[in-house]
Design an enzyme around this catalytic site. Structure first.
Site, mmCIF file in Angstrom:
data_model
loop_
_atom_site.group_PDB
_atom_site.id
_atom_site.type_symbol
_atom_site.label_atom_id
_atom_site.label_comp_id
_atom_site.label_asym_id
_atom_site.label_seq_id
_atom_site.Cartn_x
_atom_site.Cartn_y
_atom_site.Cartn_z
ATOM 1 N N ASP A 217 40.733 48.252 31.598
ATOM 2 C CA ASP A 217 40.271 46.984 32.657
ATOM 3 C C ASP A 217 40.433 48.087 33.639
ATOM 4 O OD1 ASP A 217 41.320 45.316 35.191
ATOM 5 O OD2 ASP A 217 43.036 45.499 34.626
ATOM 6 N N ASP A 219 41.825 48.214 37.912
ATOM 7 C CA ASP A 219 43.015 48.531 38.751
ATOM 8 C C ASP A 219 44.114 47.907 37.550
ATOM 9 O OD1 ASP A 219 40.856 48.250 39.732
ATOM 10 O OD2 ASP A 219 41.506 46.403 41.636
#
Length: 432
Positions: A217, A219
C-alpha cells in the site's frame, strides 16, 4: 550469487513449473494433484526414503524433479490418485494421509517439506517445520520466554534460535518442529500483543525465501501521509477530507463512496499543486532500504494505492518499482474536475491488482507478500501468501497473518528470513 539464493531461485522455478502442470491437470478434469516438495542438506538415501514412503499409497507420479545446489537438495514429486488401483478412494483423505506420512519422514531426515493441492499451498501437518520471527524494540528476555512457553503449549519444539538483526529492531528467528500453523498464529498473536512484540509464523524451507513479489500500500505505509489530505489542505477542505478518510480506514464507510466524496471536494484545484504535493510526500523510515534489498535479492516490488497515479508514478520512477496501480484524477484545462477517470482501485481492486501482478511476474500467489495498514487493504492481505499489517488499524491487525508495530518498513525483511548482514550487503552492492 550465494548458493542459497540460487537454491531459492531454483525452488521457485520448479514449483512454478509443477504448479502450472497441476493447475492444467485440474482444469482438464483429471484427478486433483498433490505436489510434495522436500528441501534440506543433501545426503545419500533421501530420495529412496521419500519414494519408499509414497509407494504404499495408491498414487501415480505425474512429475518428478530433483536438483542439488550448494549441497542443498530440492526434490519435488507431483502426485495424482490412481483410480484404477483404488476406485472410490476419497482423495482429500488420501492426500491428508500422504502429507502426514511424509511430514513425519521429513522430521526424521531433518528436512523441510511443503505441500500444494492443485497449485495452492495447504496447511502443514503436525511434524512440519515452522519458522517464528520475533521482533521488538527493545526485545526483553521475559517476552522471548513468554513466546517460548506459548510454543511449548502448542505442542511444538524449538530446534534452533538465531539472531537476524539488532538494528533497527532486535529480531530473532526460531525454527520449530511440530505444531499447527494456524493455531500457532492465533496463540502467538495474542501473546505478542500482551508482550508488546511482533511475531510472525510461517512454514520453513527455501520457499520462505522465494516469495518473489512484495506488494505495498502507499499512503501511511510506503509514505507517511495520506496524499488526498495534502491536496485537501490546498483546497481548504482538510478537516472534512480527514474525517471521511478516517471513517474509511476504520472500515466504517465504503471506500469508493468515500473516495468520490473526497475527490469532489477538490473540484477547481489547480493541477500545478500536484507538483508541490509530490515534494511534500515523505517516505516511511526504511522504505528505501526495503526496496533496495528486495531488488538486490531478485524480488519483484509493486505498489497499489487508493490514491492517484499523478503522485504514485513519481514513486515508481524514484524507487524502481516494477508494478503499480492507482486511481486517476480527471484534469481539464489545468484544473481538477472533482471526478475520477477509469475503474476505481478500492478494496477489491487492490486484491485484483495483486493477482494481476503475480500473474505477470510468474509468481504463485502463495509466494507473494502484501503490506498495508487500512481496511481497504484487507482483501489484498488475505489473497497474498503472507499478509503484513504495518502500524495498522485494529481491524486490520486482527485479520492479517502478522503485524509490524515499529515505525521501520524494512523490518518486513526479517519476516522473510533476510538478516541484517544481507541488508548491509545489498546496501554495499547497490553502490558497487
Amino acid at each position: 550469487m550465494p548458493a542459497r539464493d540460487w537454491g531459492a531461485l531454483v525452488y521457485a522455478t520448479v514449483v512454478q513449473q509443477s504448479t502450472f502442470r497441476a493447475v492444467m491437470t485440474f482444469a482438464n478434469s483429471v484427478p486433483e494433484t498433490l505436489l510434495v516438495t522436500v528441501t534440506g542438506k543433501d545426503r545419500p538415501g533421501i530420495s529412496a526414503r521419500l519414494l519408499s514412503t509414497l509407494s504404499v499409497f495408491p498414487v501415480t507420479i505425474t512429475d518428478l524433479e530433483q536438483v542439488v545446489i550448494g549441497g542443498r537438495l530440492l526434490l519435488g514429486a507431483l502426485l495424482s490418485a490412481d483410480e484404477r488401483v483404488a476406485p472410490g478412494v476419497r482423495k482429500e483423505r488420501l492426500f491428508e494421509e500422504i502429507r502426514s506420512a511424509v511430514s513425519k519422514v521429513a522430521v526424521d531426515m531433518d528436512m523441510d517439506v511443503d505441500f500444494m493441492v492443485d497449485g495452492e499451498r495447504v496447511r502443514p501437518c503436525t511434524g512440519t517445520r515452522l519458522d517464528v520471527t520475533i521482533m521488538g524494540d527493545p526485545l526483553r528476555p521475559g517476552a522471548v520466554g513468554a513466546i517460548a512457553s506459548c510454543v511449548a503449549r502448542a505442542g511444538a519444539n524449538i530446534d534452533r534460535i538465531e539472531r537476524l538483526a539488532s538494528y533497527p529492531v532486535t529480531a530473532l528467528s526460531l525454527s520449530l518442529t511440530g505444531g499447527n500453523l494456524e493455531q500457532l498464529r492465533t496463540d502467538l498473536a495474542l501473546e505478542a500483543a500482551t508482550q508488546s512484540v511482533d511475531v510472525a509464523v510461517q512454514t520453513s524451507g527455501l520457499h520462505r525465501r522465494s516469495k518473489h513479489l512484495v506488494v505495498m500500500d502507499v499512503d501511511s505505509t510506503l509514505i507517511q501521509c495520506e496524499v488526498i489530505e495534502l491536496l485537501a489542505q490546498y483546497a481548504g477542505c482538510g478537516d472534512e477530507v480527514a474525517r471521511i478518510t478516517e471513517e474509511a480506514m476504520r472500515g466504517e464507510l465504503d471506500f469508493e463512496e468515500s473516495l468520490r466524496r473526497r475527490v469532489a471536494l477538490l473540484k477547481g484545484l489547480d493541477a500545478s499543486i500536484l507538483e508541490e504535493v509530490r515534494e511534500k510526500m515523505t517516505l516511511t523510515p526504511g522504505a528505501r532500504t526495503l526496496i533496495r534489498t528486495l531488488k538486490f535479492l531478485g524480488y519483484e516490488c509493486a505498489i497499489v494505492s487508493g490514491g492517484f497515479t499523478q503522485l504514485t508514478d513519481y514513486l515508481v520512477e524514484e524507487l524502481g518499482i516494477d508494478y503499480s496501480a492507482a486511481n486517476v484524477l480527471e484534469i481539464v484545462d489545468g484544473k481538477l474536475t472533482g471526478s475520477l477517470v477509469g475503474p476505481i482501485i478500492d478494496r477489491k481492486g487492490k486484491a485484483a491488482a495483486l493477482e494481476r501482478f503475480a500473474a505477470e511476474a510468474g509468481v504463485p500467489l502463495s509466494q507473494t507478500v502484501a503490506i498495508g495498514d487500512g481496511a481497504n487493504d484487507l482483501d489484498m492481505l488475505r489473497v497474498a501468501g503472507l499478509g503484513v499489517a504495518f502500524n495498522a488499524k485494529p481491524v486490520v491487525r486482527a485479520q492479517a497473518d502478522t503485524s509490524v508495530n515499529v515505525p521501520y518498513l524494512d523490518t518486513v525483511l526479517f519476516l522473510l528470513g533476510i538478516s541484517r548482514e544481507e541488508v548491509e550487503a545489498a546496501e554495499r552492492g547497490s553502490y558497487a
